[in-house]
Design a protein around this motif. Structure first.
Motif, PDB file in Angstrom:
ATOM      1  N   TYR A   1     -12.512 -79.877  53.499  1.00 33.24           N
ATOM      2  CA  TYR A   1     -12.276 -80.733  52.340  1.00 33.24           C
ATOM      3  C   TYR A   1     -13.419 -81.728  52.180  1.00 33.24           C
ATOM      4  CZ  TYR A   1      -7.423 -79.145  52.713  1.00 33.24           C
ATOM      5  OH  TYR A   1      -6.282 -78.383  52.778  1.00 33.24           O
TER       6      TYR A   1
ATOM      7  N   PRO B   1      -6.833 -83.514  59.961  1.00 32.24           N
ATOM      8  CA  PRO B   1      -8.235 -83.353  59.546  1.00 32.24           C
ATOM      9  C   PRO B   1      -9.167 -84.077  60.508  1.00 32.24           C
ATOM     10  CG  PRO B   1      -6.851 -83.956  57.681  1.00 32.24           C
ATOM     11  CD  PRO B   1      -6.023 -84.149  58.921  1.00 32.24           C
TER      12      PRO B   1
ATOM     13  N   TYR C   1      -0.700 -88.559  56.721  1.00 31.58           N
ATOM     14  CA  TYR C   1      -1.722 -88.992  57.660  1.00 31.58           C
ATOM     15  C   TYR C   1      -2.226 -90.382  57.304  1.00 31.58           C
ATOM     16  CZ  TYR C   1      -2.211 -84.023  58.902  1.00 31.58           C
ATOM     17  OH  TYR C   1      -1.993 -82.729  59.315  1.00 31.58           O
TER      18      TYR C   1
ATOM     19  N   ASN D   1     -14.581 -85.362  50.202  1.00 28.82           N
ATOM     20  CA  ASN D   1     -13.935 -86.580  49.723  1.00 28.82           C
ATOM     21  C   ASN D   1     -14.983 -87.533  49.177  1.00 28.82           C
ATOM     22  OD1 ASN D   1     -13.136 -89.627  50.401  1.00 28.82           O
ATOM     23  ND2 ASN D   1     -11.264 -88.488  49.995  1.00 28.82           N
TER      24      ASN D   1
ATOM     25  N   GLY E   1     -10.110 -79.700  46.389  1.00 25.57           N
ATOM     26  CA  GLY E   1      -8.964 -78.846  46.645  1.00 25.57           C
ATOM     27  C   GLY E   1      -9.018 -78.115  47.979  1.00 25.57           C
TER      28      GLY E   1
ATOM     29  N   HIS F   1     -18.711 -93.708  52.082  1.00 23.29           N
ATOM     30  CA  HIS F   1     -17.422 -94.026  52.685  1.00 23.29           C
ATOM     31  C   HIS F   1     -16.930 -92.781  53.406  1.00 23.29           C
ATOM     32  CE1 HIS F   1     -17.922 -96.535  49.113  1.00 23.29           C
ATOM     33  NE2 HIS F   1     -17.192 -97.441  49.719  1.00 23.29           N
ATOM     34  N   TRP F   2     -16.293 -92.986  54.534  1.00 19.12           N
ATOM     35  CA  TRP F   2     -15.744 -91.836  55.236  1.00 19.12           C
ATOM     36  C   TRP F   2     -14.554 -92.261  56.080  1.00 19.12           C
ATOM     37  CZ3 TRP F   2     -20.327 -94.233  56.160  1.00 19.12           C
ATOM     38  CH2 TRP F   2     -20.580 -94.749  57.429  1.00 19.12           C
ATOM     39  N   PHE F   3     -13.706 -91.307  56.428  1.00 20.43           N
ATOM     40  CA  PHE F   3     -12.476 -91.560  57.152  1.00 20.43           C
ATOM     41  C   PHE F   3     -12.574 -91.018  58.572  1.00 20.43           C
ATOM     42  CE2 PHE F   3     -10.348 -93.266  53.609  1.00 20.43           C
ATOM     43  CZ  PHE F   3     -10.577 -92.475  52.502  1.00 20.43           C
TER      44      PHE F   3
ATOM     45  N   TYR G   1     -14.408 -82.902  55.836  1.00 19.04           N
ATOM     46  CA  TYR G   1     -13.387 -82.847  56.857  1.00 19.04           C
ATOM     47  C   TYR G   1     -13.010 -81.403  57.145  1.00 19.04           C
ATOM     48  CZ  TYR G   1     -13.456 -87.630  55.529  1.00 19.04           C
ATOM     49  OH  TYR G   1     -13.910 -88.895  55.245  1.00 19.04           O
TER      50      TYR G   1
ATOM     51  N   PHE H   1      -9.816 -86.119  47.135  1.00 21.18           N
ATOM     52  CA  PHE H   1     -10.252 -84.961  47.907  1.00 21.18           C
ATOM     53  C   PHE H   1     -10.463 -83.778  46.992  1.00 21.18           C
ATOM     54  CE2 PHE H   1      -9.714 -86.372  52.244  1.00 21.18           C
ATOM     55  CZ  PHE H   1      -8.799 -87.416  52.138  1.00 21.18           C
TER      56      PHE H   1
ATOM     57  N   GLY I   1      -3.309 -78.872  49.879  1.00 18.98           N
ATOM     58  CA  GLY I   1      -4.452 -79.674  50.252  1.00 18.98           C
ATOM     59  C   GLY I   1      -4.123 -81.139  50.497  1.00 18.98           C
ATOM     60  N   LEU I   2      -5.164 -81.895  50.763  1.00 16.95           N
ATOM     61  CA  LEU I   2      -5.033 -83.322  51.051  1.00 16.95           C
ATOM     62  C   LEU I   2      -5.010 -84.122  49.751  1.00 16.95           C
ATOM     63  CD1 LEU I   2      -7.700 -83.541  53.906  1.00 16.95           C
ATOM     64  CD2 LEU I   2      -5.231 -83.192  54.139  1.00 16.95           C
ATOM     65  N   GLU I   3      -4.153 -85.123  49.702  1.00 11.15           N
ATOM     66  CA  GLU I   3      -4.037 -85.991  48.532  1.00 11.15           C
ATOM     67  C   GLU I   3      -4.144 -87.449  48.979  1.00 11.15           C
ATOM     68  OE1 GLU I   3      -0.829 -84.639  45.543  1.00 11.15           O
ATOM     69  OE2 GLU I   3      -0.083 -84.008  47.520  1.00 11.15           O
ATOM     70  N   PHE I   4      -5.067 -88.178  48.407  1.00 13.01           N
ATOM     71  CA  PHE I   4      -5.227 -89.600  48.709  1.00 13.01           C
ATOM     72  C   PHE I   4      -4.101 -90.376  48.036  1.00 13.01           C
ATOM     73  CE2 PHE I   4      -7.419 -93.457  49.649  1.00 13.01           C
ATOM     74  CZ  PHE I   4      -7.250 -94.288  48.544  1.00 13.01           C
TER      75      PHE I   4
ATOM     76  N   GLN J   1     -10.117 -78.972  58.870  1.00 12.11           N
ATOM     77  CA  GLN J   1      -8.729 -78.974  59.302  1.00 12.11           C
ATOM     78  C   GLN J   1      -8.331 -77.571  59.752  1.00 12.11           C
ATOM     79  OE1 GLN J   1      -5.554 -79.758  56.433  1.00 12.11           O
ATOM     80  NE2 GLN J   1      -4.439 -80.929  57.979  1.00 12.11           N
TER      81      GLN J   1
ATOM     82  N   TRP K   1      -8.478 -90.074  62.305  1.00 17.27           N
ATOM     83  CA  TRP K   1      -7.213 -89.843  61.623  1.00 17.27           C
ATOM     84  C   TRP K   1      -6.066 -89.933  62.631  1.00 17.27           C
ATOM     85  CZ3 TRP K   1      -6.689 -87.374  56.487  1.00 17.27           C
ATOM     86  CH2 TRP K   1      -7.908 -87.322  55.793  1.00 17.27           C
ATOM     87  N   GLY K   2      -4.911 -90.346  62.138  1.00 12.26           N
ATOM     88  CA  GLY K   2      -3.718 -90.246  62.947  1.00 12.26           C
ATOM     89  C   GLY K   2      -3.298 -88.784  63.089  1.00 12.26           C
TER      90      GLY K   2
ATOM     91  N   SER L   1     -17.996 -87.141  51.906  1.00 11.66           N
ATOM     92  CA  SER L   1     -17.777 -86.891  53.320  1.00 11.66           C
ATOM     93  C   SER L   1     -16.996 -85.583  53.419  1.00 11.66           C
ATOM     94  CB  SER L   1     -17.015 -88.048  53.992  1.00 11.66           C
ATOM     95  OG  SER L   1     -15.825 -88.351  53.294  1.00 11.66           O
TER      96      SER L   1
END
Lengths: 107, 121
Positions: A86, A43, B95, A88, A100, B106-108, A35, A98, B44-47, A37, B111-112, A33
């Motif tokens: 990004y 995002p 977030y 994922n 980088g 799967h996807w998000f 995103y 994710f 960047g984003l980190e799960f 931002q 988001w908050g 997927s």
């Protein structure tokens, strides 16, 4: 490996087409997927399930997938598309990760 | 309307504890996984991990296992992220996001708005 690799920065001329890629072994099992931002914002989902756009995302965004590579294509890039992007996905243990991120600059 | 509304910004000192929250509305809270994602300044984003409120099953990224605790308050339809002892390196925006699922995908979404946590002495 359980990593997702993206180009750190890509530039595109206004109105041209740009392809952002995301590479990783886990993409052979679970699709990516994508995103978007923008600075100071959360995002936002722009692509899922290979080539599905959420409501409100412009038609110039499209997605594709082949083997271990997912691609987000922006056709006729607009100034407002300048952002970080990004990808994922997840592994077999349910752990997501994710890439980088790619900083897209519109010239 | 599906919404995830996060608690406000926090300023803490090293060693302090903290709980931030993500209040969910507009969907069946117990039927969707809720994830937490960290973003350090300029990075960047980190799960971090993900929880299923229906049975509280939780999966942590190895990086964050043992460093934070993810939980839910079902009655309040709220996901929670806890620290026992904050470090300066925990300074970041956090977030929450709802995960959707279809076979192999799967996807998000959504988001908050994010919660900025600043840890400084």
């Amino acid at each position: 490996s359980s990593e997702l690799t993206q180009d750190p920065a890509v530039s595109v001329a206004l109105g041209q087409t740009v392809r952002l890629t995301c590479q990783g072994d886990i993409l052979r099992r679970f699709l990516a997927s994508w995103y978007q931002q923008k600075p100071g914002q959360a995002p936002r989902l722009v692509m899922y399930a290979e080539n599905n756009r959420p409501s409100g995302i412009a038609e110039r965004f499209s997605g594709s997938h082949s083997g271990d590579i997912a691609t987000l294509t922006v056709t006729g890039t607009q100034a407002e598309d300048e952002a970080d992007y990004y990808c994922n996905s997840r592994d077999n243990n349910g752990i997501h990760m994710f890439g980088g991120g790619t900083k897209l600059t519109v010239l | 309307e599906v919404q995830l509304v996060q608690s406000g910004a926090e300023v803490k000192e090293p060693g302090e504890s903290l709980r931030i929250s993500c209040r969910c509305s507009g969907f069946d809270f117990t039927s969707y996984w809720i994830a937490w994602v960290r973003q350090k300044p300029g990075k960047g984003l980190e799960f971090m991990g993900i929880i299923y409120p229906g049975d509280t099953e939780t999966i942590y990224s190895p990086t964050f296992r043992g460093q934070v605790t993810i939980s839910v308050d079902k009655s309040a339809r709220t996901a929670l992220l806890d620290w026992n002892s904050l470090q300066v390196s925990d300074t970041a925006t956090y977030y929450c996001a709802r995960r959707l699922y279809s076979t192999g995908w799967h996807w998000f979404d959504p988001w908050g708005q994010g919660t900025l946590v600043t840890v400084s002495s």
